[in-house]
Design an enzyme around this catalytic site. Structure first.
Site, short mmCIF file in Angstrom:
data_model
loop_
_atom_site.label_atom_id
_atom_site.label_comp_id
_atom_site.label_asym_id
_atom_site.label_seq_id
_atom_site.Cartn_x
_atom_site.Cartn_y
_atom_site.Cartn_z
N GLU A 1 0.45 2.42 -3.62
CA GLU A 1 -1.00 2.72 -3.44
C GLU A 1 -1.50 4.19 -4.14
OE1 GLU A 1 0.94 2.79 -0.91
OE2 GLU A 1 0.37 4.20 0.31
N HIS B 1 5.39 4.54 -2.34
CA HIS B 1 4.12 4.14 -2.11
C HIS B 1 3.28 3.84 -3.57
CE1 HIS B 1 3.33 5.87 2.17
NE2 HIS B 1 4.51 6.47 1.79
N CYS C 1 6.77 1.46 3.31
CA CYS C 1 7.01 2.64 3.90
C CYS C 1 7.24 2.15 5.27
CB CYS C 1 6.36 4.01 3.75
SG CYS C 1 7.09 5.47 4.03
#
Lengths: 226, 721
Positions: free
Chosen positions: A196, A194, A86
């Site tokens: 994560e 993302h 990002c």
């Protein structure tokens, strides 16, 4: 297996990324403040998401001139796996470590939602565990996530296998639905979604296994290099 | 910027002389309604604030609840109504900033934001649309930049908010109990101002907020900078970890005047400060401007002199300014100097404690009139009414709003926006559910039952995720307290909230009062908002995909009480009737039954009935899984009433439960044992949502068409007006 997470003023996904690297995948993980030097014994470096410098002027442009980026460049030249997520992707692009630009979404508003990626290159340090065309449920959250390159550059990206992830739907008018790319050498990967946020079943409402392969690929890659 | 004559008299009597100009500015800021709560303090004492999980510390700006394992959560709620009505982007954004700083000053890291937004009729009023769009952008830009997820909230439109805005922001924090900042200070400690520079923005903001909105006062609107706030969060938490903070307070309404006087009063200390030491963004600011500026992103920290160098280093790392502006003195005075010369000196206790006002209260005559009005008969076509209700901006899906909020950052959001309550995972294996709820249409017609209903609704919503409510914050928003009828509604709502709180042992751990919400068009409807947090010590109920053959059960009785319902107001354009009442015993039995059921882990979904009644709640379940549903209305526990009323009554304490057929018997056995009223009312499948009564079809809609309307209405309305 030692991974560095770079933190800029305004980074805000650094703690999320740290948790996934350290607590989920058990990497030895360390934060590096943007004014510090990167350690010499790292196996990989991650530039996490956020709003470095409040996205002043343009997302990622100020961070790209941070002292630590020259260390990132040196390590990149040596072939170290580098992942930009990002805002991290935006910074790598502004630092000219990756081609293209990330423009404002055509809706002109921030967009946070789950989507799906398709793996187009499974030879990078972050995708070697995937089958080609494998799908990954994963969320995006950005206001400037529209990837753009001109036609000539797009042809070159295709020719050099630099397109790593594409969205399986037109989510934000990114050129060729590109969600993530790598450099020619294939060791630097930038992606807007993302990972994560997707690797733990507790918070991934669809399937956490595919996104986990991003980090398992890194384990395999570093293991192979040792 | 002035005191009332009796307040001036009171001040002169207390300080035994006439105050000078600077002193008047300082006191006027602190004694504004917004900062001093002079109209409400006496009545707020009714609210129960103690409980086994509640942690009280002097000087805390947010509520603190113990969640076990040496962890705490903090919660606070604020509004920025007047500024958002003038400049919605900045007003809403700085609303987020303010509430976040309150969470931070307890010594906890903010982990979630919720927003409650209320505007005029956005279908007919372009100005209301403009306010709405920009308020959402303001909250999105600020919260997203901070990296704190906005996980829930409410959006409502009503004519009483024409040319106005209610922007409520709540925030949750989380941290270790031992890291809470116990505010404490002694003589010689230094008073430090950190963060953004002080400017002329926001001067008189607290006064502006304490007056009805008659003119646009743009200078009273504060300017947001979330980047500086993010740096302040990181610097403050690091300073806390290193013992550099003995006391801390955020600067909000009334600026330095309020922060300094309130801190000194709460800690029983004196504070001397010099305004020429404050870092400013404009030249030649007068001392009284510096004292009343409401520039954002500033914190007041009291530190030991020996810790100052480290505090300065931490601020330097994050490149935020840190100015030593004063010190703690041995007397209990608030002393303000400029370049060494004393400009103001008054006892902190006097400044921080405005004389209270006891306004008279009188039951409004309109209430009985409206409650007794002849209610409308049923519409001829319930299918079109149901379809129209799905496009009602108060009911349609709010994905247009929460899609702009990063609700995933922080990787705690287990139950995402769009469900009954948001659920966040905590570090000790437990989960926190959180929701805010209001219902001005009910509260207008019946302030007491309306307010109690809001509290019940917020509880129902967290219960739907499997959480037991453990604490509440309230935000009481009304028109002018100088109007006895309005003041009566204010007191009634406090009474109702207190009664519910006591019955359920859910303490009030914080809240706000916002008065004088009026424009030349008139006052807003009474709008108490209740925020409830619930704790889940087992497994949260995450909504699952509903499938063919799944069964629908309703727990709770539907009563004939349609006053203030969306059906009456949106379909019939009728304001009147009796709103739903909460039956406390029934409410408790039903909540307990639902919580036990959820613990069996045999439920696929639980959804409460609120705006739009059971008709809408059932549709929402079906549309969420894009599957058809047949509902047999005669099987609902009910008072006798026409079918339209049955569909749209907004009776409280009702929950829809979805189970697989195989688990139906176990679930109904449990419900029978729990001695609650319930009915097995439907089954999922097919492409249509059908409501029937004794085999007669009452309403029928195509799932795909209904989904399109429900999901896209609000976005289309805002984008294309």
């Amino acid at each position: 297996m030692k991974v560095g997470v770079i933190v800029f003023p305004g980074s805000n996904c650094d703690r999320d990324m740290f948790h996934v690297l350290k607590d989920v995948f058990k990497f030895e993980t360390k934060y590096f403040w943007h004014e510090d030097r990167l350690a010499g014994d790292l196996d990989a470096v991650v530039l996490p998401g956020g709003f470095s410098y409040g996205d002043r002027l343009r997302a990622g442009v100020i961070a790209a001139h941070s002292p630590i980026i020259s260390d990132v460049k040196k390590l990149a030249e040596k072939g170290m796996p580098i992942l930009g997520v990002c805002n991290g992707f935006q910074i790598l692009v502004e630092a000219q470590l990756l081609p293209g630009v990330l423009l404002k979404n055509t809706t002109l508003s921030f967009m946070c939602r789950w989507t799906e990626l398709v793996v187009e290159n499974n030879k990078t340090p972050f995708t070697n565990k995937f089958a080609l065309k494998q799908k990954i449920p994963i969320p995006i959250a950005n206001g400037e996530g529209r990837y753009y390159v001109d036609k000539k550059t797009l042809d070159s990206l295709k020719k050099n296998h630099q397109i790593v992830f594409r969205y399986s739907e037109n989510i934000n008018d990114s050129v060729f639905n590109i969600a993530g790319i790598c450099n020619k050498e294939g060791n630097i990967v930038g992606m807007m979604p993302h990972p994560e946020r997707a690797v733990e079943p507790e918070i991934n409402p669809i399937d956490a296994k595919p996104s986990s392969l991003i980090f398992e690929s890194l384990i395999a890659n570093v293991g192979a290099r040792r | 910027m002035s005191l009332q004559p009796q307040e001036l008299q009171y001040l002169e009597k207390k300080i035994k002389r006439k105050p000078n100009q600077t002193e008047l500015h300082i006191v006027a800021a602190e004694w504004s309604e917004h900062c001093s709560y002079k109209s409400s303090k006496k009545h707020l004492k009714l609210l129960p604030t103690r409980g086994p999980r509640v942690i009280h510390e002097k000087g805390f700006d947010s509520g603190v609840l113990d969640v076990g394992d040496n962890y705490v959560i903090t919660i606070h709620i604020e509004s920025h109504n007047h500024p958002s009505a003038v400049e919605p982007y900045g007003g809403a954004a700085t609303g987020v900033g303010g509430v976040i700083r309150d969470i931070l000053s307890a010594g906890t890291r903010p982990i979630a934001i919720l927003d409650g937004l209320r505007f005029g009729d956005i279908q007919k009023d372009p100005h209301a649309r403009w306010l709405f769009k920009n308020a959402v952008s303001g909250i999105a830009d600020y919260g997203n930049c901070l990296g704190i997820p906005t996980v829930g909230g409410e959006v409502e439109f009503d004519k009483s908010y024409t040319n106005y805005a209610l922007v409520d922001v709540a925030a949750i924090g989380f941290g270790k109990k031992e890291k809470l900042i116990k505010n404490d200070a002694k003589e010689g400690d230094l008073v430090v101002l950190i963060g953004g520079p002080t400017g002329r923005d926001g001067i008189g903001g607290s006064q502006f907020a304490s007056d009805s909105l008659e003119a646009e006062n743009r200078s009273a609107v504060q300017i947001p900078d979330p980047f500086i706030e993010k740096l302040i969060i990181e610097a403050t938490l690091q300073a806390r970890d290193e013992g550099c903070i003995k006391a801390i307070k955020d600067l909000g309404g009334g600026g330095l005047s309020c922060a300094v006087s309130e801190t000194a009063d709460a800690l029983g200390i004196g504070i001397e400060l010099d305004t020429s030491r404050v870092h400013t963004r404009e030249a030649d600011m007068k001392p009284h401007e510096i004292m009343t500026s409401e520039s954002q992103e500033r914190m007041l920290i009291i530190t030991e002199p020996v810790k100052l160098p480290r505090l300065e280093e931490i601020c330097a790392k994050f490149k935020i300014k840190c100015s030593v502006i004063g010190k703690v003195s041995q007397n209990k005075m608030m002393t303000v100097r400029s370049d060494g010369k004393i400009l103001a000196e008054m006892p902190a206790e006097i400044v921080a404690n405005a004389p209270l006002i006891d306004w008279p209260a009188k039951e409004p005559s309109y209430i009985k009139q409206l409650q007794n009005k002849k209610e409308p008969g049923p519409v001829s076509n319930l299918t079109s009414a149901l379809v129209k209700m799905l496009s009602n901006p108060n009911i349609a899906s709010k994905n247009w709003v929460y899609g702009q909020y990063d609700h995933e950052v922080g990787i705690r959001t287990v139950v995402k926006p769009g469900a009954d309550a948001a659920v966040l995972r905590l570090d000790n294996g437990k989960y926190l559910a959180v929701k805010i709820d209001g219902n001005p249409k009910h509260c207008y017609l019946d302030p007491k039952n309306g307010a109690m209903g809001c509290f019940e609704e917020a509880c129902r919503n967290v219960v739907c995720t499997g959480a037991t409510p453990i604490g509440m914050v309230d935000h009481l928003q009304f028109g002018s307290p100088q109007n006895p009828e309005i003041f009566w509604t204010f007191i009634e709502s406090i009474r109702a909230i207190s009664e519910f709180s006591k019955f359920f042992n859910i303490p009030c751990v914080g809240g706000k009062v916002s008065l004088y919400n009026e424009t030349p068009y008139g006052p807003i409807k009474p709008t108490p908002i209740i925020g409830v947090v619930g704790l889940i010590e087992g497994t949260p109920l995450k909504p699952q995909k509903i499938q063919q053959g799944d069964i629908l059960i309703v727990v709770g009785k539907t009563k004939d009480e349609l006053g203030g319902s969306e059906y009456f107001e949106y379909i019939h354009d009728f304001v009147g009737g009796r709103p739903p009442k909460v039956n406390l015993e029934e409410s408790k039995k039903n909540m307990d039954a639902i919580l036990s059921l959820i613990q069996t882990q045999k439920l696929k979904a639980v959804h409460d009935c609120s705006k739009g009644g059971l008709g809408i709640a059932a549709c929402e379940l079906a549309l969420g899984s894009q599957i058809g549903l047949s509902v047999y209305l005669e099987k609902m526990p009910q008072q006798t009433m026409t079918e339209d009323r049955l569909l749209f009554s907004e009776s409280h304490s009702r929950y829809l439960v979805v189970v697989q057929k195989a688990d139906l018997e176990q679930v109904t056995n449990l419900l029978n044992k729990a001695n609650v009223e319930f009915g097995v009312i439907g089954d999922f499948g097919s492409k249509d949502i059908v409501f029937s009564f004794n085999h007669k079809i009452v309403a029928k809609l195509r799932v795909d068409k209904a989904y399109n309307i429900w999901f896209n209405s609000l976005g289309e309305l805002v984008s294309h007006g």
